[in-house]
Design a protein around this motif. Sequence first.
Motif, PDB file in Angstrom:
ATOM      1  N   UNK A 121       0.838  -1.192   0.000  1.00 11.01           N
ATOM      2  CA  UNK A 121       0.000   0.000   0.000  1.00 11.01           C
ATOM      3  C   UNK A 121       0.875   1.245   0.000  1.00 11.01           C
ATOM      4  N   UNK A 122       0.426   2.250  -0.719  1.00  9.40           N
ATOM      5  CA  UNK A 122       1.116   3.535  -0.697  1.00  9.40           C
ATOM      6  C   UNK A 122       1.018   4.144   0.703  1.00  9.40           C
ATOM      7  N   UNK A 123       2.009   4.951   1.032  1.00  8.33           N
ATOM      8  CA  UNK A 123       2.000   5.724   2.264  1.00  8.33           C
ATOM      9  C   UNK A 123       2.102   7.197   1.873  1.00  8.33           C
ATOM     10  N   UNK A 147       6.303   2.213  -1.176  1.00 10.35           N
ATOM     11  CA  UNK A 147       5.544   2.958  -2.183  1.00 10.35           C
ATOM     12  C   UNK A 147       5.028   4.229  -1.512  1.00 10.35           C
ATOM     13  N   UNK A 148       5.519   5.381  -1.949  1.00  9.39           N
ATOM     14  CA  UNK A 148       5.144   6.655  -1.338  1.00  9.39           C
ATOM     15  C   UNK A 148       4.243   7.441  -2.292  1.00  9.39           C
ATOM     16  N   UNK A 149       3.246   8.099  -1.711  1.00  4.23           N
ATOM     17  CA  UNK A 149       2.336   8.943  -2.478  1.00  4.23           C
ATOM     18  C   UNK A 149       2.506  10.384  -2.013  1.00  4.23           C
ATOM     19  N   UNK A 150       2.883  11.253  -2.930  1.00  2.00           N
ATOM     20  CA  UNK A 150       3.181  12.645  -2.605  1.00  2.00           C
ATOM     21  C   UNK A 150       2.005  13.534  -2.962  1.00  2.00           C
ATOM     22  N   UNK A 151       1.620  14.397  -2.046  1.00  2.00           N
ATOM     23  CA  UNK A 151       0.608  15.400  -2.329  1.00  2.00           C
ATOM     24  C   UNK A 151       1.301  16.630  -2.926  1.00  2.00           C
ATOM     25  N   UNK A 173       7.276   5.857  -6.396  1.00  2.00           N
ATOM     26  CA  UNK A 173       6.557   7.089  -6.105  1.00  2.00           C
ATOM     27  C   UNK A 173       5.289   7.231  -6.944  1.00  2.00           C
ATOM     28  N   UNK A 174       4.240   7.701  -6.284  1.00  4.18           N
ATOM     29  CA  UNK A 174       3.001   8.152  -6.920  1.00  4.18           C
ATOM     30  C   UNK A 174       2.850   9.619  -6.549  1.00  4.18           C
TER      31      UNK A 174
END
Length: 326
Positions: A121-123, A147-151, A173-174
């Motif tokens: 899962x993305x964090x 897996x990192x999700x950047x705002x 990265x997402x």
Amino acid sequence: MTLSVSATVERWPVAGYFIISRGAKSHVDVVRCVVSDGINTGTAEATPIYYEGESAEECAEGIVQFAAAHPGLDRATLLQNMPRGAARNALDCALWDLECRQKNTSLWQLAGLPEPFPLISAFTISLGQPEIMEAQARQAAFNGQRLLKLKLSGQDDRERVAAVHRGAPDARLIVDANESWNGLDVAAEASQLAKYSVELIEQPVSAGQDHLLSGVRSPVPLCADESCHTSADVERLAAYYDVINIKLDKAGGLTEAMAMAHAAQAMGLKIMVGCMLSTSLGIQPAFALAQLAHWVDLDGPLLLAKDRADAFQFEFGRILPGVRAG
């Protein structure tokens, strides 16, 4: 069969602050729905879609009023007569849970979904100054997040992504533009971000402005989030996006979310399953659906100061099947 239905509002503090381009949140209000046939009880949770004007109190009231007006309540009646959104999600998922208990079976079996297995899962890394996001990414990688999700916000995004990549050079990265790239060259932005292991870009333009992506040749897949609510949206969006993000609160429940997944598969689109801020109860049905997904973003419980007692287990960036997966 007449069911008893109740809905209550619960407030859960966020761990620190959750910051996106629309603002910061220090807590999340969720709706907990309970449905009973007198013997078995189904329970579910939903998070109001604040950017569409939903509130937890209105959702709870809407659930009780709808149930009172439809004594022979079932999922088909719900889908046909209640608007999409968090209220319908809570009630729909509570009905799924009730049927699981009535039939003594697991949700994945009842829904015809694959048997659950651990998922990466993305964090989420909240929007902030590049150096702050870099530090958050470094800590997340140290904690095992893969897996990192950047705002993002549409300003200084390249610097933010570069900083996160420095902090976690081995992480996938997402990026989530949250509708902020309307005035930008999306293909050019994507080309720059591809250098930093970015593998997905969520909602680059405003919902309703998807035509701005017509003819865009992005080296990174583009994902519809705020633009995609139900299965009726999928065919239209296939002209502009490669992926759709399915969130049960947007869709109005697992029933419609599964229809979205099947529609995406039919159109050759990939699937992301995401969530709002929520406890483990809120992501239980989403985890079942996420077995069909190419990207999973179910970190809502990890962003809270605490979770429910029977929480999902997160380990080295993975969400593990357990009590709630069944």
